[in-house]
Structure formats: C-alpha cells, structure tokens
Design an enzyme around this catalytic site. Structure first.
Site, PDB file in Angstrom:
ATOM      1  N   ARG A  58       0.840  -1.213   0.000  1.00  0.00           N
ATOM      2  CA  ARG A  58       0.000   0.000   0.000  1.00  0.00           C
ATOM      3  C   ARG A  58       0.864   1.248   0.000  1.00  0.00           C
ATOM      4  O   ARG A  58       2.013   1.215   0.391  1.00  0.00           O
ATOM      5  CB  ARG A  58      -0.824   0.110   1.292  1.00  0.00           C
ATOM      6  CG  ARG A  58      -1.327  -1.140   1.866  1.00  0.00           C
ATOM      7  CD  ARG A  58      -2.720  -1.381   1.379  1.00  0.00           C
ATOM      8  NE  ARG A  58      -3.216  -2.597   1.980  1.00  0.00           N
ATOM      9  CZ  ARG A  58      -3.734  -2.660   3.184  1.00  0.00           C
ATOM     10  NH1 ARG A  58      -3.859  -1.588   3.921  1.00  0.00           N
ATOM     11  NH2 ARG A  58      -4.156  -3.801   3.667  1.00  0.00           N
ATOM     12  N   ALA A 114       1.396   5.232  -1.976  1.00  0.00           N
ATOM     13  CA  ALA A 114       1.821   5.628  -3.322  1.00  0.00           C
ATOM     14  C   ALA A 114       3.292   5.310  -3.619  1.00  0.00           C
ATOM     15  O   ALA A 114       3.585   4.627  -4.617  1.00  0.00           O
ATOM     16  CB  ALA A 114       1.514   7.117  -3.522  1.00  0.00           C
ATOM     17  N   ARG A 150      -3.524  -0.081  -9.761  1.00  0.00           N
ATOM     18  CA  ARG A 150      -4.268   0.840  -8.873  1.00  0.00           C
ATOM     19  C   ARG A 150      -4.353   2.172  -9.617  1.00  0.00           C
ATOM     20  O   ARG A 150      -3.383   2.584 -10.247  1.00  0.00           O
ATOM     21  CB  ARG A 150      -3.551   1.088  -7.538  1.00  0.00           C
ATOM     22  CG  ARG A 150      -3.446  -0.041  -6.543  1.00  0.00           C
ATOM     23  CD  ARG A 150      -4.566  -0.265  -5.563  1.00  0.00           C
ATOM     24  NE  ARG A 150      -5.165   0.748  -4.776  1.00  0.00           N
ATOM     25  CZ  ARG A 150      -4.842   1.064  -3.512  1.00  0.00           C
ATOM     26  NH1 ARG A 150      -3.823   0.487  -2.914  1.00  0.00           N
ATOM     27  NH2 ARG A 150      -5.538   1.957  -2.836  1.00  0.00           N
ATOM     28  N   GLN A 186      -6.109   1.488   7.857  1.00  0.00           N
ATOM     29  CA  GLN A 186      -4.646   1.645   7.792  1.00  0.00           C
ATOM     30  C   GLN A 186      -4.108   2.321   9.050  1.00  0.00           C
ATOM     31  O   GLN A 186      -2.990   2.040   9.485  1.00  0.00           O
ATOM     32  CB  GLN A 186      -4.245   2.496   6.567  1.00  0.00           C
ATOM     33  CG  GLN A 186      -4.379   1.774   5.241  1.00  0.00           C
ATOM     34  CD  GLN A 186      -5.719   2.004   4.594  1.00  0.00           C
ATOM     35  OE1 GLN A 186      -6.703   2.313   5.266  1.00  0.00           O
ATOM     36  NE2 GLN A 186      -5.800   1.847   3.297  1.00  0.00           N
ATOM     37  N   ASP A 203      -1.310  10.739  -2.399  1.00  0.00           N
ATOM     38  CA  ASP A 203      -1.253   9.755  -3.486  1.00  0.00           C
ATOM     39  C   ASP A 203      -0.994  10.424  -4.824  1.00  0.00           C
ATOM     40  O   ASP A 203      -0.501   9.798  -5.760  1.00  0.00           O
ATOM     41  CB  ASP A 203      -2.538   8.943  -3.535  1.00  0.00           C
ATOM     42  CG  ASP A 203      -2.529   7.934  -2.416  1.00  0.00           C
ATOM     43  OD1 ASP A 203      -2.830   8.329  -1.277  1.00  0.00           O
ATOM     44  OD2 ASP A 203      -2.151   6.775  -2.662  1.00  0.00           O
ATOM     45  N   ASN A 221      -5.584  12.226  -1.444  1.00  0.00           N
ATOM     46  CA  ASN A 221      -5.080  11.330  -0.393  1.00  0.00           C
ATOM     47  C   ASN A 221      -6.273  10.519   0.129  1.00  0.00           C
ATOM     48  O   ASN A 221      -7.403  10.697  -0.331  1.00  0.00           O
ATOM     49  CB  ASN A 221      -4.408  12.143   0.722  1.00  0.00           C
ATOM     50  CG  ASN A 221      -3.608  11.265   1.678  1.00  0.00           C
ATOM     51  OD1 ASN A 221      -2.851  10.405   1.239  1.00  0.00           O
ATOM     52  ND2 ASN A 221      -3.773  11.436   2.967  1.00  0.00           N
ATOM     53  N   LYS A 222      -5.998   9.659   1.063  1.00  0.00           N
ATOM     54  CA  LYS A 222      -7.033   8.735   1.569  1.00  0.00           C
ATOM     55  C   LYS A 222      -8.302   9.486   1.958  1.00  0.00           C
ATOM     56  O   LYS A 222      -8.249  10.576   2.515  1.00  0.00           O
ATOM     57  CB  LYS A 222      -6.460   7.974   2.771  1.00  0.00           C
ATOM     58  CG  LYS A 222      -7.371   6.984   3.438  1.00  0.00           C
ATOM     59  CD  LYS A 222      -7.901   5.924   2.503  1.00  0.00           C
ATOM     60  CE  LYS A 222      -6.864   5.042   1.938  1.00  0.00           C
ATOM     61  NZ  LYS A 222      -6.563   4.924   0.629  1.00  0.00           N
TER      62      LYS A 222
END
Ligand code: MRU
Length: 363
Positions: A53, A55, A96, A199, A240, A250-251
């Site tokens: 996981r 980037a 991804r 995460q 990311d 981002n997340k």
C-alpha cells in the site's frame, strides 16, 4: 549517499536473491509475513489486492515488477522482449488508479528499456534499486524539513498510513513525525482509524509503537472534537497524487480534516516527494479516484453487518487553498499554488546530492 541503518529496519519491500518480497500488509499487525514474488503478474495482483500500500511503495514495487517481466520476456523471446514487455507494463500501470508514483516509476523503467542493450535485466534492476533508495533519501530529507517547521513541541494528528510501510522506508508524513519526535517536538500523535481498511489502526499505530512514539487511536469522526478541544497543532498527511496547482489526493477523509483544521486555525501539512506530483493534472478534478466495492462498508471483521447501496470512494481531493505547507525533498512551500509548484519542479536537485536538506525559505 544512502546508508542503511537501524531506523530503516522496517521494510515493506525487499529484493532478495532474484525475487521480490513484500510484507503482506493485510495481515498486520497480527502476522508479519513476507510473500515472495517471481513474476510480474504476481506483482500486479499484490498491488491490486492491497498486499502493498501507499503511493511510493506501489511505485517501487511496480519497478521491481518490470525487472521480473524483463527476466521472463528476455529469456523466452530475446528478439522481441522490448515489444512484449509493454503488455506487462500496461498491466502494472492498471493495478491501482490513483497513486501517480506507479506511472512515474514505470516511466523511469521505460527509459532504461529504451536504451540499446543486450540482456536488460541488470540495468533494470539497478534502476529499480535506485528508485527504492532515492525514496528513502527523499523521505529522510522531508522528515528533517517538515520537522523544522513544526515550531513548538505539540501534538499532531495523522491519517491513513504514510510511514515506512507505505514507502521505500522511513515514511513521508511519519518521516516528519519521526524526525520531530527525535528533536523533542512531538508530544503525542493521534491517528484516525481510516475506515474502511483501517490503515491507521492496523499499520500506523503498529509502526509508531515500534518507534517508541506516543500514539493514541481515535475514530475518524473524533478529529473535529480533538481540534475543538485544542489538543493538536498540526494535521500531517501524505499524498497519493498532487496536481500542478497543489490540490492533493489522499485517503478518503483527508479533505474533511483539512476543512476542520482551517476552521480551527490548525496547520495542515502535506508531505510528498516530487515523484507524487502529476504536472499533467492541472487541478485535483483531473485525478482519477479509486472506487471500491460497497461490501467493504458492510463487513466488520468477517461479519456482514448490513447491506444496501453504498458509495465508497477511496480517496478525496483537498484543494490547495487548505494546505498550509507542502513538504517535498526539493523544499517546502507554504500556501502552495501553480506558480510555486512550477518553480519547485523546475529546480530539480539531484536526489543523490540530498545528504542534507536543501531548505527553501517558506515564502
Ligand atoms: O489505499 P492505500 O493504503 O494504498 O492508501 C495509502 C494512502 O492513502 C497514503 O496516505 C498515501 O499513499 C500517502 S503514502 C506515503
């Protein structure tokens, strides 16, 4: 130059004896299990299935995937390997959608493929290892740059995982937190669970405990109360993909943290190497956002707790105007915008020269 030492012990990605070993992050923190991969198809599956996981980690993994692809293509069809390896690269590129480091790393590998050579494997492996080492150097550099901006000793909040596990080693946002902790500037780290893949709970908490950094888990929805009660001075996250104007993907959940941070007068720091910048996306609206299955929202542990329609975007975009400071290995910029980012990206400093951070003044 890069020298491995004690603080690099935690590795998600290892190249050993002609194969790629990935720490299976789906099993953490209960089990530390490395999967050994020897084909690029296995690498594609490991990225799609979330074994690896983050980037930068995804980009580095893909680079090693190209090495494995070259090994089999060249040994099977030495006269057509260059043509056939494109299929493998295409599969890796699709593994991804959001993390731009994937495409950045594949681009670097393609440049090596284009060089006239006999057996390409040695050169490609050298490039993959260089990409990997450069990422660690960048992270340490960003760690020092970001920590220097923290100001007084304080508590911070981070989201998702932007640590050694999500990178070649050391971490981006966690790199700043680690360097800040070493300098006595971090009192307490709060980490959001990061639903639905957790995460924060499973990876970041585990990492920070290993580094001996005081950490407390919060449910994602507690971040607003944490800010309102004046318990943190900074939100520090990774990215990311960063668009040319400074918008940050981002997340999922990062955007609302940035909105809440601005409302409460709290600093919002994004830590990302220039390999995470996508100068072809003018703004964040051009960034593809991974959508995942609704089942992820209806399952707790292995138990299905509900079932209906759901919307499950995996990343969000934080507009540049909400970012207080953007830290890269090339320097840190406050209130990022297109002009500042263009200058930063044009002044590329050789990463191999980055033994000490080259700090640009924060304008
Ligand atoms: O879906 P993941 O686990 O790959 O997402 C990871 C993140 O969103 C990280 O915060 C991001 O990649 C920054 S990593 C240094």
């Amino acid at each position: 130059m890069y020298n491995e030492n004690e603080e690099d012990r935690l590795r998600a990605i290892i190249w050993r004896e002609g194969a790629l070993e990935l720490l299976d992050q789906r099993l953490l923190p209960n089990e530390v299990c490395y999967r050994r991969l020897s084909t690029s198809a296995e690498v594609v599956r490991s990225i799609s299935d979330m074994v690896v996981r983050g980037a930068p980690a995804i980009g580095i993994t893909a680079a090693y995937g190209v090495v494995l692809a070259a090994e089999s293509r060249y040994s099977e069809t030495p006269d057509r390997w260059r043509e056939l390896i494109n299929e493998d690269i295409e599969m890796l590129a699709k593994s991804r959608p959001t993390a731009i480091n994937l495409h950045w790393a594949l681009q670097r590998m393609k440049q090596v493929i284009a060089m006239p050579t006999g057996n390409p494997v040695g050169r490609l492996l050298k490039e993959a290892i260089t990409i990997h080492k450069e990422d660690i150097i960048s992270n340490k550099c960003m760690g020092r740059l970001g920590a220097a901006l923290l100001g007084q000793r304080s508590s911070v909040l981070t989201h998702c995982n932007a640590g050694a596990l999500a990178t070649g080693g050391y971490g981006t946002a966690l790199g700043v937190i680690r360097a800040g902790h070493t300098s006595g500037l971090i009192e307490q780290v709060y980490v959001g669970e990061t639903r639905p893949w957790l995460q924060g709970t499973k990876l970041t908490l585990w990492e920070l405990v290993q580094y001996g950094i005081p950490v407390k888990l919060i449910v994602d929805a507690a971040a607003g109360a944490l800010m309102r009660m004046n318990m943190i001075r900074w939100v520090i996250v990774g990215a990311d993909r960063v668009a040319a104007n400074g918008d940050v993907a981002n997340k999922i959940g990062t955007y609302y943290l940035a909105v809440a941070a601005r409302y409460h007068g709290i600093g919002f720091m994004v830590v990302a190497p220039t390999s995470t910048f996508d100068m072809h996306s003018n703004t964040g609206t051009n960034i593809p956002i991974e959508q995942r299955s609704k089942d992820e929202l209806f399952t707790l542990g292995y138990q299905i707790v509900a079932g209906a329609g759901a919307w499950n975007p995996y990343f969000d975009v934080t507009p540049a105007e909400l970012v207080s400071v953007l830290v890269t290995e090339q320097g840190a910029i406050s209130a990022p915008n297109s002009e500042k980012i263009a200058i930063l990206m044009n002044e590329k400093i050789l990463i191999s020269n980055l033994t000490d951070p080259v700090s640009k003044p924060v304008p």
